[in-house]
Scaffold this active site. Sequence first.
Site, PDB file in Angstrom:
ATOM      1  N   SER A   1      53.122  24.116  81.540  1.00 62.63           N
ATOM      2  CA  SER A   1      53.308  25.012  80.394  1.00 62.63           C
ATOM      3  C   SER A   1      54.729  25.571  80.383  1.00 62.63           C
ATOM      4  O   SER A   1      55.382  25.633  81.413  1.00 62.63           O
ATOM      5  CB  SER A   1      52.324  26.179  80.458  1.00 62.63           C
ATOM      6  OG  SER A   1      52.623  27.087  79.423  1.00 62.63           O
TER       7      SER A   1
ATOM      8  N   LYS B   1      44.825  24.365  82.843  1.00 65.01           N
ATOM      9  CA  LYS B   1      45.789  24.325  81.733  1.00 65.01           C
ATOM     10  C   LYS B   1      45.067  24.504  80.383  1.00 65.01           C
ATOM     11  O   LYS B   1      45.559  25.184  79.482  1.00 65.01           O
ATOM     12  CB  LYS B   1      46.587  23.014  81.757  1.00 65.01           C
ATOM     13  CG  LYS B   1      47.540  22.821  80.563  1.00 65.01           C
ATOM     14  CD  LYS B   1      48.580  23.920  80.498  1.00 65.01           C
ATOM     15  CE  LYS B   1      49.695  23.826  79.506  1.00 65.01           C
ATOM     16  NZ  LYS B   1      49.643  23.129  78.293  1.00 65.01           N
TER      17      LYS B   1
ATOM     18  N   HIS C   1      44.311  28.093  80.062  1.00 65.31           N
ATOM     19  CA  HIS C   1      45.586  28.766  79.772  1.00 65.31           C
ATOM     20  C   HIS C   1      45.844  28.719  78.268  1.00 65.31           C
ATOM     21  O   HIS C   1      46.173  29.717  77.630  1.00 65.31           O
ATOM     22  CB  HIS C   1      46.709  28.071  80.549  1.00 65.31           C
ATOM     23  CG  HIS C   1      48.104  28.371  80.068  1.00 65.31           C
ATOM     24  ND1 HIS C   1      48.619  27.852  78.894  1.00 65.31           N
ATOM     25  CD2 HIS C   1      49.090  29.147  80.575  1.00 65.31           C
ATOM     26  CE1 HIS C   1      49.845  28.285  78.718  1.00 65.31           C
ATOM     27  NE2 HIS C   1      50.159  29.069  79.726  1.00 65.31           N
ATOM     28  N   ASN C   2      45.672  27.538  77.690  1.00 67.44           N
ATOM     29  CA  ASN C   2      45.925  27.386  76.255  1.00 67.44           C
ATOM     30  C   ASN C   2      44.910  28.161  75.415  1.00 67.44           C
ATOM     31  O   ASN C   2      45.255  28.698  74.367  1.00 67.44           O
ATOM     32  CB  ASN C   2      45.908  25.900  75.860  1.00 67.44           C
ATOM     33  CG  ASN C   2      47.155  25.176  76.321  1.00 67.44           C
ATOM     34  OD1 ASN C   2      47.798  25.597  77.278  1.00 67.44           O
ATOM     35  ND2 ASN C   2      47.500  24.089  75.679  1.00 67.44           N
TER      36      ASN C   2
ATOM     37  N   GLU D   1      46.037  31.570  75.373  1.00 69.06           N
ATOM     38  CA  GLU D   1      47.202  31.581  74.464  1.00 69.06           C
ATOM     39  C   GLU D   1      46.742  31.730  72.995  1.00 69.06           C
ATOM     40  O   GLU D   1      47.283  32.548  72.252  1.00 69.06           O
ATOM     41  CB  GLU D   1      47.959  30.262  74.692  1.00 69.06           C
ATOM     42  CG  GLU D   1      49.144  29.998  73.820  1.00 69.06           C
ATOM     43  CD  GLU D   1      49.695  28.575  74.111  1.00 69.06           C
ATOM     44  OE1 GLU D   1      49.938  28.257  75.293  1.00 69.06           O
ATOM     45  OE2 GLU D   1      49.868  27.798  73.156  1.00 69.06           O
TER      46      GLU D   1
HETATM   47  N1  LIG Z   1      55.893  20.277  73.551  1.00 71.02           N
HETATM   48  C1  LIG Z   1      55.368  21.226  74.311  1.00 71.02           C
HETATM   49  O1  LIG Z   1      55.693  22.419  74.194  1.00 71.02           O
HETATM   50  C2  LIG Z   1      54.360  20.865  75.380  1.00 71.02           C
HETATM   51  C3  LIG Z   1      54.052  21.804  76.365  1.00 71.02           C
HETATM   52  C4  LIG Z   1      53.157  21.461  77.366  1.00 71.02           C
HETATM   53  C5  LIG Z   1      52.561  20.220  77.373  1.00 71.02           C
HETATM   54  N2  LIG Z   1      52.858  19.330  76.393  1.00 71.02           N
HETATM   55  C6  LIG Z   1      52.196  18.014  76.461  1.00 71.02           C
HETATM   56  O2  LIG Z   1      53.104  17.076  77.050  1.00 71.02           O
HETATM   57  C7  LIG Z   1      52.931  15.767  76.484  1.00 71.02           C
HETATM   58  C8  LIG Z   1      54.241  15.302  75.862  1.00 71.02           C
HETATM   59  O3  LIG Z   1      54.610  16.252  74.901  1.00 71.02           O
HETATM   60  P1  LIG Z   1      56.008  16.216  74.098  1.00 71.02           P
HETATM   61  O4  LIG Z   1      56.072  17.486  73.335  1.00 71.02           O
HETATM   62  O5  LIG Z   1      57.103  15.860  75.026  1.00 71.02           O
HETATM   63  O6  LIG Z   1      55.701  15.033  73.085  1.00 71.02           O
HETATM   64  P2  LIG Z   1      56.658  14.321  72.004  1.00 71.02           P
HETATM   65  O7  LIG Z   1      58.003  14.933  71.984  1.00 71.02           O
HETATM   66  O8  LIG Z   1      55.866  14.279  70.752  1.00 71.02           O
HETATM   67  O9  LIG Z   1      56.756  12.855  72.602  1.00 71.02           O
HETATM   68  C9  LIG Z   1      55.638  12.045  72.716  1.00 71.02           C
HETATM   69  C10 LIG Z   1      55.920  10.967  73.755  1.00 71.02           C
HETATM   70  O10 LIG Z   1      54.734  10.187  73.921  1.00 71.02           O
HETATM   71  C11 LIG Z   1      55.101   8.808  73.802  1.00 71.02           C
HETATM   72  N3  LIG Z   1      53.968   8.028  73.306  1.00 71.02           N
HETATM   73  C12 LIG Z   1      53.168   8.298  72.252  1.00 71.02           C
HETATM   74  N4  LIG Z   1      52.234   7.346  72.122  1.00 71.02           N
HETATM   75  C13 LIG Z   1      52.471   6.436  73.104  1.00 71.02           C
HETATM   76  C14 LIG Z   1      51.851   5.227  73.496  1.00 71.02           C
HETATM   77  N5  LIG Z   1      50.764   4.761  72.858  1.00 71.02           N
HETATM   78  N6  LIG Z   1      52.370   4.545  74.543  1.00 71.02           N
HETATM   79  C15 LIG Z   1      53.446   5.013  75.207  1.00 71.02           C
HETATM   80  N7  LIG Z   1      54.077   6.163  74.901  1.00 71.02           N
HETATM   81  C16 LIG Z   1      53.589   6.869  73.862  1.00 71.02           C
HETATM   82  C17 LIG Z   1      56.242   8.814  72.818  1.00 71.02           C
HETATM   83  O11 LIG Z   1      56.928   7.599  72.911  1.00 71.02           O
HETATM   84  P3  LIG Z   1      57.733   7.009  71.632  1.00 71.02           P
HETATM   85  O12 LIG Z   1      59.053   7.708  71.627  1.00 71.02           O
HETATM   86  O13 LIG Z   1      57.843   5.575  71.926  1.00 71.02           O
HETATM   87  O14 LIG Z   1      56.910   7.334  70.410  1.00 71.02           O
HETATM   88  C18 LIG Z   1      57.039  10.016  73.336  1.00 71.02           C
HETATM   89  O15 LIG Z   1      57.788   9.683  74.467  1.00 71.02           O
HETATM   90  C19 LIG Z   1      51.775  15.917  75.482  1.00 71.02           C
HETATM   91  O16 LIG Z   1      50.571  15.626  76.109  1.00 71.02           O
HETATM   92  C20 LIG Z   1      51.808  17.398  75.123  1.00 71.02           C
HETATM   93  O17 LIG Z   1      50.554  17.875  74.674  1.00 71.02           O
HETATM   94  C21 LIG Z   1      53.755  19.610  75.414  1.00 71.02           C
END
Ligand SMILES: NC(=O)c1ccc[n+]([C@@H]2O[C@H](COP(=O)([O-])OP(=O)(O)OC[C@H]3O[C@@H](n4cnc5c(N)ncnc54)[C@H](OP(=O)(O)O)[C@@H]3O)[C@@H](O)[C@H]2O)c1
Length: 469
Positions: free
Chosen positions: A128, A182, A185-186, A189
């Site tokens: 997080s 987690k 936690h959400n 939130e």
């Molecule tokens: N953003 C936040 O604040 C936050 C906080 C905590 C946890 N998270 C979690 O962390 C994870 C990543 O979040 P993010 O915000 O970094 O996401 P993001 O910016 O939307 O990026 C998504 C990533 O997933 C990849 N992806 C999607 N579908 C795929 C597939 N079928 N095969 C391989 N790669 C794939 C994308 O690759 P491409 O570039 O090739 O599409 C990209 O690298 C998620 O589970 C999210 O819920 C996010």
Amino acid sequence: MKTDIGIIGMGVMGQNLALNMASKGYGVSVYNRRENRTREFAENKAKKKDIIPTYDLAEFVKSLDKPKKILLMIKAGSPVDEVIAKLTPLLDEGDVILDGGNSNFRDTDRRVEEANSRGLLYLGTGISGGEYGARHGPSIMPGGNEEAYDLVGNLLEDIAAQIPEGPCCAYLGPRSAGHYVKMVHNGIEYGVMESIAEAYWLMNKGLNMEPEDMSSTFEKWNEDLDSYLMEITVSVLKEEDEKTGKPLINLILDTAEQKGTGKWTVQNALELGVPVPTISAAVDGRFISSRKRERKNNSDKIFLEKPARLTGKSNWTEKIHDALYLSTVSAYTQGIYLLNVASSEYEYDLNLDEVARIWKDGCIIRSNLLDEAQKGLRNDPENPNLLFVEPFLSNVKDKSVSTREILSRGRKAGLALPAISSSLDYLVEFSSAYLPANMIQAQRDFFGAHTYQRRDREGYFHNEWLDDN
Ligand SMILES: NC(=O)c1ccc[n+]([C@@H]2O[C@H](COP(=O)([O-])OP(=O)(O)OC[C@H]3O[C@@H](n4cnc5c(N)ncnc54)[C@H](OP(=O)(O)O)[C@@H]3O)[C@@H](O)[C@H]2O)c1
């Protein structure tokens, strides 16, 4: 030269975690499904850093030191299974997969088992703190194979947020313990965000306060709390729209979206029979908000008068603050209560004091309330309901009076306040020796002969409610 860890997924989180690891002296290999994202990262933010871009999964795996440690930072759901399926044939026994996304804890249970059956180690790792946390120190919630934590724990603890009591990262328990924590936690939130939104609504609609005034009020309230969500509320209310110069908050459409972790918390709480009404009100509130057209069509059908203002001499902002405190504490309490039950149900053996500690920095629900939660957990470890444990008990007792007042006046003013209402009801119900459940038992026995217990005698009874004659 091999790297210490590999990250798959160069989205917002993956890139920032890679930069964070490199800044702490770790060599990082990175890979993304779409090559251009990796290339763009390598040529800009990752330039001259110990970050090795790779464009083929086999090349990525080969670049890692043994035992290989791979962090998946990709979209939760089937993408995680797809990537694991491609990755597994390239790995050796004892290698470690960490899933840092918001995966459903049931998926994590299955993946830990599947990985173990292939001789691999697995850590479902809740992370997080959003973009900023990922770069500068998130709160990290790993669970799964403890042997895996022995191999990557130091790295995770080095990149986590640091507080005087240590890093905001600790091994939480077996299987899906990390992703379960987690998820909750959400859920908390969601509850806190809805409570803040309702306090904003009371000030905005009830007291006609302008965003700037509300910002200063939240800022004052946050002096003791040091809550991240209050902090960003202060900034949100200060923000002006670049084009119009108007407060941006007044231009943002009132339909809240969600990705699922709040809903999962409520679903699982229902399964375990643990009441989480504040969190549930927050999830429902988002659902109702998203039905904008329907709301708009109905908007002059029931309440024909415009919402009234809160009138009278009372110091309303202070009372709104009390209601916000009660509702916020309820959200934390319900989440911690759920963890308590889930810990025994799923045999996670969670150390809740430690969970509260690792939430104290780097994450979205960080707040000084967690110091008090830790005190509560130590003062009365057997009582899962922190509202009835000091130091919360005295505070909540005082504040429940003004919360009642705020609710009754807010309702008169035509405002829906689902989180604050649910929080007060939760408190009232849990402090009532008698509830109207006797009526429910009578009804159940009436239509289904389900029997009931009595106040005056031991045992189960059935009444012949219908006179057959
Ligand atoms: N953003 C936040 O604040 C936050 C906080 C905590 C946890 N998270 C979690 O962390 C994870 C990543 O979040 P993010 O915000 O970094 O996401 P993001 O910016 O939307 O990026 C998504 C990533 O997933 C990849 N992806 C999607 N579908 C795929 C597939 N079928 N095969 C391989 N790669 C794939 C994308 O690759 P491409 O570039 O090739 O599409 C990209 O690298 C998620 O589970 C999210 O819920 C996010």
